[in-house]
Write a protein that holds these residues in place. Structure first.
Motif, mmCIF file in Angstrom:
data_model
loop_
_atom_site.group_PDB
_atom_site.id
_atom_site.type_symbol
_atom_site.label_atom_id
_atom_site.label_comp_id
_atom_site.label_asym_id
_atom_site.label_seq_id
_atom_site.Cartn_x
_atom_site.Cartn_y
_atom_site.Cartn_z
ATOM 1 N N LEU A 3 0.634 -1.301 0.121
ATOM 2 C CA LEU A 3 -0.028 -0.016 -0.169
ATOM 3 C C LEU A 3 0.786 1.294 -0.076
ATOM 4 C CD1 LEU A 3 -2.739 -1.051 2.531
ATOM 5 C CD2 LEU A 3 -2.958 -0.839 0.182
ATOM 6 N N ALA A 4 1.837 1.219 0.822
ATOM 7 C CA ALA A 4 2.691 2.281 0.732
ATOM 8 C C ALA A 4 4.224 1.934 1.161
ATOM 9 C CB ALA A 4 2.160 3.324 1.756
ATOM 10 N N ARG A 5 4.965 2.475 0.733
ATOM 11 C CA ARG A 5 6.699 2.270 1.142
ATOM 12 C C ARG A 5 7.342 3.590 1.234
ATOM 13 N NH1 ARG A 5 11.348 -0.715 -1.888
ATOM 14 N NH2 ARG A 5 12.862 -0.847 -0.049
ATOM 15 N N GLU A 19 6.878 0.573 5.755
ATOM 16 C CA GLU A 19 6.235 -0.192 4.765
ATOM 17 C C GLU A 19 5.031 -0.682 5.273
ATOM 18 O OE1 GLU A 19 8.420 -3.573 3.086
ATOM 19 O OE2 GLU A 19 7.552 -3.367 1.073
ATOM 20 N N VAL A 20 3.746 -0.351 4.259
ATOM 21 C CA VAL A 20 2.631 -0.838 4.617
ATOM 22 C C VAL A 20 2.057 -1.835 3.646
ATOM 23 C CG1 VAL A 20 0.305 -0.169 5.394
ATOM 24 C CG2 VAL A 20 2.121 1.234 6.019
ATOM 25 N N LEU A 21 1.709 -3.121 4.156
ATOM 26 C CA LEU A 21 1.503 -3.951 3.157
ATOM 27 C C LEU A 21 -0.039 -4.426 3.447
ATOM 28 C CD1 LEU A 21 4.049 -6.679 3.319
ATOM 29 C CD2 LEU A 21 3.925 -4.942 1.539
ATOM 30 N N ARG A 22 -0.546 -5.151 2.321
ATOM 31 C CA ARG A 22 -2.189 -5.767 2.586
ATOM 32 C C ARG A 22 -2.011 -7.145 2.317
ATOM 33 N NH1 ARG A 22 -7.331 -3.940 2.211
ATOM 34 N NH2 ARG A 22 -8.474 -5.804 1.172
ATOM 35 N N ASP A 23 -2.221 -7.904 3.313
ATOM 36 C CA ASP A 23 -2.132 -9.206 3.338
ATOM 37 C C ASP A 23 -3.244 -9.959 3.851
ATOM 38 O OD1 ASP A 23 -0.713 -11.835 2.822
ATOM 39 O OD2 ASP A 23 0.505 -11.627 4.658
ATOM 40 N N ASP A 24 -3.893 -10.790 2.928
ATOM 41 C CA ASP A 24 -5.131 -11.656 3.201
ATOM 42 C C ASP A 24 -6.253 -10.616 3.745
ATOM 43 O OD1 ASP A 24 -4.118 -14.001 2.300
ATOM 44 O OD2 ASP A 24 -3.628 -14.722 4.185
ATOM 45 N N GLY A 25 -6.403 -9.415 3.146
ATOM 46 C CA GLY A 25 -7.259 -8.307 3.609
ATOM 47 C C GLY A 25 -6.844 -7.724 4.893
ATOM 48 N N THR A 382 -3.184 4.212 7.848
ATOM 49 C CA THR A 382 -3.760 3.440 6.633
ATOM 50 C C THR A 382 -5.131 3.238 6.389
ATOM 51 O OG1 THR A 382 -1.282 2.855 6.694
ATOM 52 C CG2 THR A 382 -2.664 1.985 4.924
ATOM 53 N N GLU A 383 -5.776 2.393 7.553
ATOM 54 C CA GLU A 383 -6.883 1.939 7.017
ATOM 55 C C GLU A 383 -7.703 3.027 7.009
ATOM 56 O OE1 GLU A 383 -7.211 -0.496 10.831
ATOM 57 O OE2 GLU A 383 -6.692 -2.440 9.623
ATOM 58 N N SER A 384 -7.740 4.150 7.571
ATOM 59 C CA SER A 384 -8.714 5.343 7.541
ATOM 60 C C SER A 384 -8.506 6.091 6.081
ATOM 61 C CB SER A 384 -8.384 6.306 8.722
ATOM 62 O OG SER A 384 -6.990 6.792 8.329
ATOM 63 N N LEU A 385 -7.374 5.649 5.343
ATOM 64 C CA LEU A 385 -7.174 6.505 4.011
ATOM 65 C C LEU A 385 -7.244 5.291 2.986
ATOM 66 C CD1 LEU A 385 -3.984 8.731 5.305
ATOM 67 C CD2 LEU A 385 -6.431 9.583 4.569
ATOM 68 N N VAL A 386 -7.625 4.257 3.150
ATOM 69 C CA VAL A 386 -7.851 3.128 2.232
ATOM 70 C C VAL A 386 -9.477 2.673 2.149
ATOM 71 C CG1 VAL A 386 -7.311 0.671 1.756
ATOM 72 C CG2 VAL A 386 -5.640 2.148 2.589
ATOM 73 N N LEU A 397 -1.316 9.281 1.235
ATOM 74 C CA LEU A 397 -0.860 8.409 2.554
ATOM 75 C C LEU A 397 0.660 8.416 2.872
ATOM 76 C CD1 LEU A 397 -1.967 5.870 4.255
ATOM 77 C CD2 LEU A 397 -1.388 4.664 1.952
ATOM 78 N N GLN A 398 1.641 8.392 1.808
ATOM 79 C CA GLN A 398 2.949 8.489 2.182
ATOM 80 C C GLN A 398 3.385 9.681 3.100
ATOM 81 O OE1 GLN A 398 5.033 7.007 -1.095
ATOM 82 N NE2 GLN A 398 6.893 7.385 -0.487
ATOM 83 N N ARG A 399 2.966 10.584 2.767
ATOM 84 C CA ARG A 399 3.122 12.106 3.378
ATOM 85 C C ARG A 399 2.657 11.853 4.938
ATOM 86 N NH1 ARG A 399 1.213 16.990 4.418
ATOM 87 N NH2 ARG A 399 -0.719 16.701 4.273
#
Lengths: 427, 227
Positions: A3-5, A19-25, A382-386, A397-399
């Motif tokens: 999602l973001a790095r 780093e922010v990933l999305r793994d299995d929801g 991240t959850e609030s911006l996705v 998001l990155q900022r």
């Protein structure tokens, strides 16, 4: 899916990747400290105990005094020494000046450009020139005071195990108090201006657990008890029962949890737990469960530290010191833990002394404790911006993520003082 | 008669027969001097005041007479390199015994030049303000001042705590030998010195060689003491 790095978080001390990933929801955030490992705990091992502060203070150039005081207190607890009230007060005063200077550098030079909407310090100068100039003046004044009373700006050399290596004379103490008195108005001005610029984003802390040192006297003095937000209080020597250290595979630094949950330390934690010890801290109305509010508490701590340090120094100049100047060199057997409120939060030094030598050392820095909490906050942000598994605005998001990391003010050189080598943990 | 001299692009007028140094002083551009003492001595022997002329020549400012339209530059890479070499030469024949030097404690011109031109060799004692019986080595403490590089403006000994060598060692053998004699004559032992030294120097690539030369020097100094 990534999602973001943020490959290199700028305007923090040291090297860091987020780093922010999305793994299995599920959203997962990784606080990766890429700063090279430094083996301070191994270096301390086997050295005479009076040399510990010399080595330990080299962990960090920004908050060397906090490491100095914590290591001295730990060795004193291990050997059963008492430095006396005068010396303890003196250490508190030096630490407070250091906290004010550290907060100032972080607030005005590292964090504030985000909220003004500029890239860095040079751009900030064109938007808030007076603030930058005043901050630099205040920074210089604080460093001058530290040099005057502690001997050196970084790695001070008048403090020692069991007392002082050189007793400061009445003249320099009063002179330092005078410098600080001149700073008070300046500090208020800087902070008022900074607070008008700080409009922090909304975010709900997902795990509002915190710990802080219970002060001996007023807010921000050292002490021998740790308070938690769950209402617990425990002795520093029992820290291993409550704080668990772990080594994430992706990071060069350790991470800490409080009874299995992420925990945060720093200005916000202090204010939340130690409000009763305050006399006059003019905190604007804020939501304390917002991780970004750390910055506001940091800002209001600056004038408080300047005034409190000035009052302590004036008091010290009127009293005679109650310890000798020569540190004791007899040695002994024992184990001791020293805690102190560093600018970034709770700092723990733990040493085992045998004879005249250190046989085991463990250091926990504020950034290690915050590491898991930063991950939890980054996940919530991240959850609030996705939406629908995709970021609404990748740049935004990155900022926001880098702003969040900076609000904790991580110090990576502190955090990487130990690491795993060939699968074996050196601690 | 006054002649026109251009110092770093700035025009000054000085009387004929004067030296470049006079013009530099008038222009406010200081150059370091060591052997120059006004009219008492002007042999230009130390070569510390070298400046560059417009034709590329390096000349000593304290002895070279001015002429009309002379162009002088005081801070070019060539000048800096030449001065650095000069400091190296001077230090190579200097008997470094800073712990017993009357100029120690902030008066050492060589230390200022060595710091300005990045030349190594002078120990911390040169800037230490503790004289005679106040000296920590004289008191018998393993202070690393005599074998640590100067340039830190000496905060530790002046605050009463011994030097711990955080700026790195002096590697010149004659300095190590002289410092060892100083240690031995005050009863400081090799193992104490090495213990403090290992704190910051153990990881240095030349630590083993340094340790060997210190051991050799201690052996020599102790052997000399017994005769």
């Amino acid at each position: 899916m990534r999602l973001a790095r943020v490959e290199e978080v700028d305007r923090v001390f040291g090297h860091l990747e987020l780093e922010v990933l999305r793994d299995d929801g599920e959203v997962k955030a990784f606080f990766k400290v890429t700063h090279g490992a430094r083996f301070i705990e191994l270096t301390v091992n086997g050295r005479p105990y009076w040399e510990v502060p010399y080595v330990a203070s080299r962990i960090c150039g920004a908050c060397s005094i906090a490491h100095y005081v914590a290591s001295i207190r730990a060795v004193e607890r291990a050997l059963g020494l008492d430095a006396g009230e005068w010396v303890e007060d003196f250490r508190d005063a030096v630490n407070m000046v250091q906290i004010a200077q550290n907060h100032l550098v972080h607030l005005a030079f590292l964090a504030l450009p985000d909220y003004v909407g500029v890239q860095g310090l040079s751009d900030l100068k064109s938007r808030a020139g007076r603030l930058v100039v005043n901050s630099m003046k205040l920074n210089t004044a604080c460093l001058k005071v530290i040099r005057l009373i502690a001997g050196r700006i970084v790695n001070p050399n008048t403090l020692g195990v069991g007392g002082l290596l050189r007793r400061p004379f009445k003249g320099p103490l009063l002179k330092a108090a005078d410098y600080l008195r001149e700073c008070e108005a300046l500090a208020k001005e800087v902070v008022d201006e900074a607070l008008t610029l700080l409009k922090v984003p909304e975010l709900k802390d997902p795990a509002n657990n915190c710990v802080a040192v219970k002060p001996r006297k007023i807010y921000l003095t050292t002490g021998d008890e740790i308070l938690t937000s769950a209402g617990l209080s425990f002795k520093p020597s029992n820290y291993r029962e409550h704080l668990e250290e772990m080594q994430p595979e992706y990071s060069n630094s350790k991470a800490v949890a409080l009874s299995g949950a992420p925990v945060h330390v720093g200005a916000r934690a202090r204010y939340e737990l130690l409000r009763n010890y305050l006399r006059d801290l003019n905190v604007p109305k804020i939501d304390l469960s917002n991780p970004f509010s750390n910055l506001i508490i940091k800002a209001v701590e600056i004038p408080y530290c300047v005034t409190a340090a000035r009052e302590i120094l004036e008091g010290l100049a009127m009293r005679t010191a109650d310890t000798g100047v020569d540190p004791p060199r007899e040695g002994g057997e024992g184990e001791g833990v020293g805690v102190v409120e560093a600018p970034r939060g709770l700092l723990i030094h733990h040493y085992v002394v045998s004879g005249k030598r250190i046989v085991n050392a463990n250091i926990i820095t504020p950034t290690e404790i915050n590491a898991r909490h930063i991950e939890a906050s980054a996940k919530a942000l991240t959850e609030s911006l996705v939406s629908d598994g995709r970021p609404l605005n990748a740049g935004e998001l990155q900022r926001k993520l880098t702003m969040l990391v900076r609000a904790y003010d991580p110090c990576l050189p502190c955090a990487v003082h130990v690491s795993v080598v060939r699968g074996r943990k050196h601690a | 008669m006054m002649v026109r001299v251009i110092v770093n692009g700035k025009e000054v007028h000085v009387p004929e027969g004067e030296t470049i140094l006079t013009a530099l002083k008038k222009a406010g551009d200081a150059v370091p001097t060591l052997c120059f003492f006004g009219h008492m001595y002007r042999e230009a022997s130390c070569r510390m005041c070298l400046v560059e002329l417009s034709n590329g020549k390096l000349v000593p400012a304290c002895a070279y007479p001015v002429s009309d339209g002379l162009e002088v530059r005081t801070d070019t890479p060539r000048v800096r390199e030449a001065r650095r070499t000069v400091v190296e030469f001077i230090l190579s024949i200097h008997r470094i015994r800073c712990w017993s030097c009357p100029r120690k404690g902030g008066n050492c011109e060589l230390l200022k030049l060595a710091t300005a031109y990045w030349v190594e060799g002078i120990p911390v004692c040169s800037s230490c303000p503790l004289y005679g019986r106040d000296c920590l080595v004289v008191k018998g403490e393993p202070c690393l001042g005599p074998i640590t590089l100067a340039g830190c403006s000496d905060p530790c000994p002046s605050n009463g705590s011994p030097c711990i060598g955080c700026r790195g060692p002096v590697t010149r053998k004659d300095v190590l030998e002289a410092a060892t004699q100083f240690y031995v004559s005050n009863g400081v032992e090799l193992k104490d010195v090495l213990e403090v030294a290992s704190m910051f120097w153990e990881g240095l690539p030349n630590y083993d060689a340094l340790k060997a030369s210190l051991e050799e020097a201690f052996k020599k100094a102790l052997g000399g003491g017994e005769d």
